[in-house]
Scaffold this motif. Structure first.
Motif, PDB file in Angstrom:
ATOM      1  N   ALA A  37       0.875  -1.173   0.000  1.00 63.22           N
ATOM      2  CA  ALA A  37       0.000   0.000   0.000  1.00 63.22           C
ATOM      3  C   ALA A  37       0.914   1.224   0.000  1.00 63.22           C
ATOM      4  N   ALA A  39       2.324   5.065   0.572  1.00 65.70           N
ATOM      5  CA  ALA A  39       2.217   6.140   1.559  1.00 65.70           C
ATOM      6  C   ALA A  39       1.292   7.211   0.983  1.00 65.70           C
ATOM      7  N   PRO A  40       0.690   8.014   1.826  1.00 53.70           N
ATOM      8  CA  PRO A  40      -0.228   9.045   1.333  1.00 53.70           C
ATOM      9  C   PRO A  40       0.359   9.916   0.214  1.00 53.70           C
ATOM     10  N   HIS A  41       1.640  10.236   0.302  1.00 59.00           N
ATOM     11  CA  HIS A  41       2.246  11.095  -0.719  1.00 59.00           C
ATOM     12  C   HIS A  41       2.467  10.364  -2.052  1.00 59.00           C
ATOM     13  N   ASN A  42       2.318   9.050  -2.074  1.00 61.76           N
ATOM     14  CA  ASN A  42       2.450   8.270  -3.309  1.00 61.76           C
ATOM     15  C   ASN A  42       1.121   7.695  -3.792  1.00 61.76           C
ATOM     16  N   ARG A  43       0.043   7.936  -3.072  1.00 68.94           N
ATOM     17  CA  ARG A  43      -1.258   7.337  -3.397  1.00 68.94           C
ATOM     18  C   ARG A  43      -1.711   7.683  -4.817  1.00 68.94           C
ATOM     19  N   GLU A  44      -1.622   8.940  -5.210  1.00 61.63           N
ATOM     20  CA  GLU A  44      -2.121   9.354  -6.526  1.00 61.63           C
ATOM     21  C   GLU A  44      -1.380   8.649  -7.660  1.00 61.63           C
ATOM     22  N   ASP A  47      -2.279   4.882  -7.688  1.00 55.54           N
ATOM     23  CA  ASP A  47      -3.608   4.650  -8.260  1.00 55.54           C
ATOM     24  C   ASP A  47      -3.623   4.878  -9.765  1.00 55.54           C
TER      25      ASP A  47
END
Length: 81
Positions: A37, A39-44, A47
């Motif tokens: 999963a 990290a928030p800074h790599n989510r975009e 996805d």
């Protein structure tokens, strides 16, 4: 490569759904990125990569010609998938 990615073309899998395509794309991106999963800074970007791989998979499956899988015509995933 990634043993948990299933073969999606016939005759191995005659009916391929969107869920199957997304699962394979997610597994591929996880394997390549090394992250289960992001990290928030790599989510975009994570996805976006899953979306791109899923689209490439849909295109591949819709354009493959599978000989010996019944009629010998192109395999077309079920409508809406």
């Amino acid at each position: 490569m990634c043993r948990s990615i299933k073969t999606l073309r016939p005759p191995a899998m005659p009916e391929v759904g969107e869920e199957d395509i997304r699962a394979a794309a997610l597994q591929y991106v996880r394997k390549v990125s090394g992250f289960r999963a992001p990290a928030p800074h790599n989510r975009e970007v994570f996805d976006e990569a899953v979306d791109a791989v899923a689209e490439a998979t849909r295109r591949l499956l819709s354009e493959l010609v599978v000989r010996g899988a019944g009629t010998g015509h192109q395999h077309e995933p079920a409508a809406g998938r």
